[in-house]
Enzyme design. Structure first.
Site, PDB file in Angstrom:
ATOM      1  N   TYR A 146      -4.810  -6.131   8.222  1.00 64.36           N
ATOM      2  CA  TYR A 146      -5.267  -5.126   7.394  1.00 64.36           C
ATOM      3  C   TYR A 146      -4.631  -5.450   6.035  1.00 64.36           C
ATOM      4  O   TYR A 146      -3.426  -5.422   5.920  1.00 64.36           O
ATOM      5  CB  TYR A 146      -4.781  -3.872   7.983  1.00 64.36           C
ATOM      6  CG  TYR A 146      -5.467  -2.403   6.982  1.00 64.36           C
ATOM      7  CD1 TYR A 146      -6.998  -2.218   6.802  1.00 64.36           C
ATOM      8  CD2 TYR A 146      -4.577  -1.804   6.272  1.00 64.36           C
ATOM      9  CE1 TYR A 146      -7.367  -1.282   5.927  1.00 64.36           C
ATOM     10  CE2 TYR A 146      -4.900  -0.907   5.527  1.00 64.36           C
ATOM     11  CZ  TYR A 146      -6.307  -0.379   5.479  1.00 64.36           C
ATOM     12  OH  TYR A 146      -6.727   0.419   4.476  1.00 64.36           O
ATOM     13  N   ASP A 241       0.915 -11.045   2.862  1.00 67.08           N
ATOM     14  CA  ASP A 241       1.040  -9.673   2.653  1.00 67.08           C
ATOM     15  C   ASP A 241       2.293  -9.208   3.306  1.00 67.08           C
ATOM     16  O   ASP A 241       2.095  -8.855   4.558  1.00 67.08           O
ATOM     17  CB  ASP A 241      -0.446  -9.108   3.148  1.00 67.08           C
ATOM     18  CG  ASP A 241      -0.578  -7.353   3.148  1.00 67.08           C
ATOM     19  OD1 ASP A 241       0.533  -6.834   2.723  1.00 67.08           O
ATOM     20  OD2 ASP A 241      -1.796  -7.072   3.278  1.00 67.08           O
ATOM     21  N   LYS A 269       4.993  -0.010  -0.247  1.00 67.16           N
ATOM     22  CA  LYS A 269       5.832   0.832   0.928  1.00 67.16           C
ATOM     23  C   LYS A 269       7.208   0.889   0.324  1.00 67.16           C
ATOM     24  O   LYS A 269       7.591   1.647  -0.465  1.00 67.16           O
ATOM     25  CB  LYS A 269       5.587   0.524   2.218  1.00 67.16           C
ATOM     26  CG  LYS A 269       4.010   0.532   2.805  1.00 67.16           C
ATOM     27  CD  LYS A 269       4.087   0.247   4.344  1.00 67.16           C
ATOM     28  CE  LYS A 269       2.572   0.199   4.693  1.00 67.16           C
ATOM     29  NZ  LYS A 269       2.025   1.310   4.805  1.00 67.16           N
TER      30      LYS A 269
HETATM   31  N1  HOZ Z   1      -1.404   1.151   5.812  1.00 60.67           N
HETATM   32  C1  HOZ Z   1      -0.955   2.127   6.431  1.00 60.67           C
HETATM   33  C2  HOZ Z   1      -0.774   1.846   8.033  1.00 60.67           C
HETATM   34  N2  HOZ Z   1      -1.367   0.809   8.598  1.00 60.67           N
HETATM   35  C3  HOZ Z   1      -1.918   3.522   6.555  1.00 60.67           C
HETATM   36  C4  HOZ Z   1      -1.476   4.503   5.906  1.00 60.67           C
HETATM   37  C5  HOZ Z   1      -2.478   5.487   5.512  1.00 60.67           C
HETATM   38  O1  HOZ Z   1      -3.705   5.258   5.370  1.00 60.67           O
HETATM   39  O2  HOZ Z   1      -2.179   6.839   5.436  1.00 60.67           O
END
Ligand code: HOZ
Length: 432
Positions: A146, A241, A269
């Site tokens: 993702y 990524d 993050k």
């Molecule tokens: N990218 C985050 C974990 N895969 C998701 C965070 C969110 O959408 O709140």
């Protein structure tokens, strides 16, 4: 022992009237585990406190940023002091350069870096740069990885898209994904075959060097090197990524841990320490195609925001000083060993994957190497596990296909308590 939820439920009903699904990101909805999300009032260290007054041991950490735990004093004081000066200027500040310098010093392959506001923006921009630099359009992505909700990458995507059964979203025009080639993660043969067939058209390979978004999936031996070699051989760019793995699996990210040098890296993050920050960076010659040096356009009113930069800087400086990675990895290993022993004792088929302080316990008897094997998980069993743990005040990601995160604030007794709670949860599941 069940958790009080009345105020969260009421707040969720209210939110649903004005916000689609009551949440501002689908990953937060409890669609895959049942019930409705808890509404959080505040956090401290390893704990979240919700509207009903529950204190929850947090293994989500805002989906990754809070490796120091919530409200680390150095972070709070840096943000407070930045706030005293102003919130946004739309003009450069020294804080931006300081964070850029720290990232360049820390991440082996990054020579220049541009700040943006989210991981999605970072991957979207890195792809544009790769295409602009190579003058090619095709991109290889791996099923289950993702990279945010970028149109061209929202195909067979992990995280919330996978959890909610829309790995390829309506609303993305066919043209946007026409140049996206999907391969299975860890499939070196498929990668080599694709490059043999169409290597001259491929601008980039983008991947999570350790996947966090179909649950944690480790790269098979030789896979990252095969990606590096194929890109080098065919003049494509390798994009790591590291939004999730950057400053998480090691201070220099997965690329430092595995000794592979990508051409471009995306971050998010932890570099924002809980503020909305993303970044993309890499080789100087590649990054110099970005406007205003080069012709590839990318911009943002709030990019490099001073509060966000101060928060990220304090987080990275604290991490550099504390160097918690060995301790975090050992404690997380102890936790994962405890969980797997408890699942085994209860007779529940499972697999565990861990890298540093991120891990996933999968409810399947098949080794999880890629999306197809991740899909063999018993998600109903995961939902039961999630709710049993929540009733014991342990807050886990609300999907089988996400990573759990351990922070510096988690104590050895927190780990013991979590293992004991899981043993009870598994016994209850086995008895049902
Ligand atoms: N990218 C985050 C974990 N895969 C998701 C965070 C969110 O959408 O709140």
């Amino acid at each position: 022992m069940t958790l009080k939820r009345d105020r969260s439920r009421a707040e969720f009903s209210r939110a649903c009237r004005t916000i689609p699904g009551g949440v501002n990101s689908p990953a937060r909805a409890f669609g895959a585990v049942g019930g409705s999300p808890l509404f959080i009032e505040r956090a401290q260290g390893q704990f979240l406190y919700d509207l009903d007054g529950n204190r929850l041991l947090d293994f989500v950490g805002s989906w990754g940023p809070h490796i120091l735990g919530h409200r680390h004093p150095a972070v709070i004081s840096a943000v407070r002091s930045a706030l005293d000066d102003g919130t946004s200027y739309g003009a450069p500040t020294a804080l931006e350069t300081e964070l850029a310098e720290l990232i360049v010093e820390s991440v082996p392959s990054i020579e220049k870096v541009r700040m943006v506001n989210s991981g999605t923006e970072a991957t979207m921009s890195a792809l544009r740069v790769a295409r602009g630099f190579t003058n090619r359009s095709e991109v290889i992505k791996f099923a289950g990885c993702y990279h945010g909700h970028v149109d061209s990458l929202l195909v067979k995507a992990g995280s919330g898209a996978l959890t909610h059964g829309v790995p390829s979203s309506p609303g993305v025009p066919a043209g946007a994904t026409a140049d996206t080639i999907i391969l299975e993660y860890n499939d070196i043969e498929g990668l080599d075959r694709t490059f043999r067939e169409r290597g001259g058209q491929i601008a980039a390979v983008i991947l999570e060097p350790v996947v966090g978004n179909m649950g944690v999936v480790l790269p098979a031996p030789g896979f990252l090197q095969a990606c590096r070699d194929a890109c080098t051989r065919h003049g494509a760019l390798l994009i790591f990524d590291e939004v999730m793995t950057g400053f998480r699996v090691a201070y220099g990210g997965a690329q430092a841990l595995f000794g592979i040098r990508p051409d471009l890296t995306t971050l998010g993050k932890i570099i924002g320490g809980g503020m909305p920050v993303g970044a993309y960076g890499g080789r100087s010659d590649v990054m110099d195609v970005v406007s205003p040096v080069g012709p590839v356009y990318q911009a943002g009113t709030l990019s490099g925001n001073p509060l966000a930069m101060a928060c990220g800087l304090a987080t990275l400086r604290t991490l550099r000083g504390a160097n918690p990675y060995d301790v975090l990895a050992k404690e997380t290993e102890r936790l994962v060993d405890g969980l797997t022993a408890a699942a085994r004792a209860a007779g529940l088929p499972h697999q565990a994957a861990r890298c540093g302080s991120m891990f996933t316990l999968f409810f399947t008897d098949r080794p999880v190497r890629n999306l197809s094997s991740a899909m063999t998980c018993d998600t109903g069993r995961f939902a039961r596990y999630f709710q049993e743990m929540l009733d014991r005040h342990i807050y886990l990601p609300c999907s089988q296909f996400e990573a759990n995160f351990v922070s510096m604030a988690h104590s050895p007794s927190d780990i013991d308590r979590t293992v004991a709670a899981a043993a009870e949860a598994f016994a209850a599941i086995a008895a049902a």
